[in-house]
Design an enzyme around this catalytic site. Structure first.
Site, PDB file in Angstrom:
ATOM      1  N   ALA A  51       0.808  -1.223   0.000  1.00 37.04           N
ATOM      2  CA  ALA A  51       0.000   0.000   0.000  1.00 37.04           C
ATOM      3  C   ALA A  51       0.840   1.272   0.000  1.00 37.04           C
ATOM      4  O   ALA A  51       0.319   2.357   0.255  1.00 37.04           O
ATOM      5  CB  ALA A  51      -0.931   0.007   1.207  1.00 37.04           C
ATOM      6  N   ALA A  52       2.121   1.158  -0.321  1.00 41.04           N
ATOM      7  CA  ALA A  52       2.980   2.343  -0.263  1.00 41.04           C
ATOM      8  C   ALA A  52       2.517   3.428  -1.218  1.00 41.04           C
ATOM      9  O   ALA A  52       2.404   4.606  -0.859  1.00 41.04           O
ATOM     10  CB  ALA A  52       4.423   1.956  -0.574  1.00 41.04           C
ATOM     11  N   GLY A  53       2.226   3.046  -2.462  1.00 36.67           N
ATOM     12  CA  GLY A  53       1.782   4.032  -3.445  1.00 36.67           C
ATOM     13  C   GLY A  53       0.454   4.647  -3.071  1.00 36.67           C
ATOM     14  O   GLY A  53       0.243   5.853  -3.237  1.00 36.67           O
ATOM     15  N   ASP A  54      -0.463   3.843  -2.567  1.00 32.77           N
ATOM     16  CA  ASP A  54      -1.775   4.357  -2.158  1.00 32.77           C
ATOM     17  C   ASP A  54      -1.653   5.293  -0.964  1.00 32.77           C
ATOM     18  O   ASP A  54      -2.344   6.316  -0.881  1.00 32.77           O
ATOM     19  CB  ASP A  54      -2.716   3.202  -1.832  1.00 32.77           C
ATOM     20  CG  ASP A  54      -3.039   2.354  -3.048  1.00 32.77           C
ATOM     21  OD1 ASP A  54      -2.990   2.884  -4.172  1.00 32.77           O
ATOM     22  OD2 ASP A  54      -3.342   1.162  -2.867  1.00 32.77           O
TER      23      ASP A  54
END
Length: 318
Positions: free
Chosen positions: A250-253
């Site tokens: 979920a880093a990009g989110d």
């Protein structure tokens, strides 16, 4: 001051299994540990924005099944307004199956389910909501026509948009002025521009190329190498915070949701990107999509020191 952030996008149930090692074809590996949690790029970004301090409304479509009630309750726990969450019969809620080993290597498979049942007409019914927003945030995990219509409504109502061009679909929406802010990673930037993107300098060229197609600003994210930010006033690399990554799901989110909050609060593009990078750095040290997303307090405490987040062994909670 209007600070509403409306997120339109996907929701998934994540079925996660940690195993000692990933199985070979036809093999069963026992002694795994199971966790059911929630994900989907739209839901993740809504949660990230809410935990970063945003006033968030989420528009999504769920199936008429056992998961929809729990997903809505989970969103509400983060203070997200869910009056525009739709439930449609005849389709399952989006589902993602995730298997990973002790080193973080993984297998993933997804069924979009109800995510592709969010239709243009559903977004049309959200016109007043979009018009009342300071920012609209969208991704590419629902039908292209639905996303395009949301962007058109926002443009008609003079509402700024933040577009995370992920995941890449077979047919791509054109990059255009409807996308006030555009966020892409290296792979997405390469697909959209036809240019190689493996170094910060190449990311800069790709960002400039995308900017020429109409957005007011472009961010090309580069994982541990940071991001390149380009607008009419900015053209610089934003370094990443160091982090002992164990799960980058979920880093990009997290980056997108936190960025939206910072921009709505009036931060400049570079300052907002640093805030978002700090949130993402915390998230990668934890397992799971939404369970990994930090709160505003955690982000604010992390930024002054720039210290590395405490490493977390990739393991499911008891």
């Amino acid at each position: 001051m209007n600070n509403r952030i409306t997120v339109i996008g996907s929701s998934n149930v994540d079925m996660i299994m940690q195993v000692p090692r990933l199985p070979q074809l036809g093999e069963t590996v026992t002694n795994g540990r199971f966790l059911q949690t929630y994900g989907g790029k739209g839901a993740n970004q809504a949660v990230a924005a809410a935990r970063a301090g945003g006033n968030v409304t989420f528009v999504t479509c769920l199936g008429d099944d056992m998961f929809s009630r729990d997903i809505i309750a989970n969103l509400k726990r983060d203070g997200i307004e869910t009056d525009h969450v739709l439930i449609k019969k005849g389709v399952p809620t989006g589902t993602c199956l995730i298997m990973f080993d002790a080193d973080g290597a993984n297998y993933l498979a997804a069924d979009p389910g109800a995510n592709f049942a969010l239709e243009v007409a559903d977004v049309d019914r959200c016109t007043d909501l979009i018009a009342s927003s300071a920012m609209l945030v969208v991704q590419m995990e629902i039908a292209n026509a639905t996303t395009q219509r949301a962007l058109e409504i926002a443009a008609e109502k003079k509402v700024k948009t933040l577009v995370n061009f992920a995941p890449l679909q077979t047919t791509l929406l054109p990059v255009s002025p409807l996308m006030h802010g555009l966020i892409v990673n290296e792979t997405e930037a390469e697909r959209l521009t036809g240019l190689p993107v493996s170094t910060p300098e190449q990311a800069q060229r790709a960002a400039r190329s995308l900017l020429n197609q109409g957005p007011a600003f472009v961010l090309v994210t580069l994982g541990s190498k940071g991001a390149w930010a380009v607008s009419s006033e900015v053209d610089e690399r934003v370094p990443a915070f160091p982090a002992a990554a164990v799960d980058t799901t979920a880093a990009g989110d997290t980056f997108c949701g936190a960025l939206a909050v910072a921009l709505v609060e009036g931060k400049g593009l570079v300052e907002a990107a640093k805030f978002a990078s700090a949130a993402a750095a915390i998230a990668v040290t934890r397992v799971g999509a939404q369970p990994s997303i930090p709160t505003r307090k955690e982000i604010d405490q992390f930024i002054p020191t720039g210290c590395e987040s405490k490493p977390v062994v990739p393991s499911l909670p008891d």
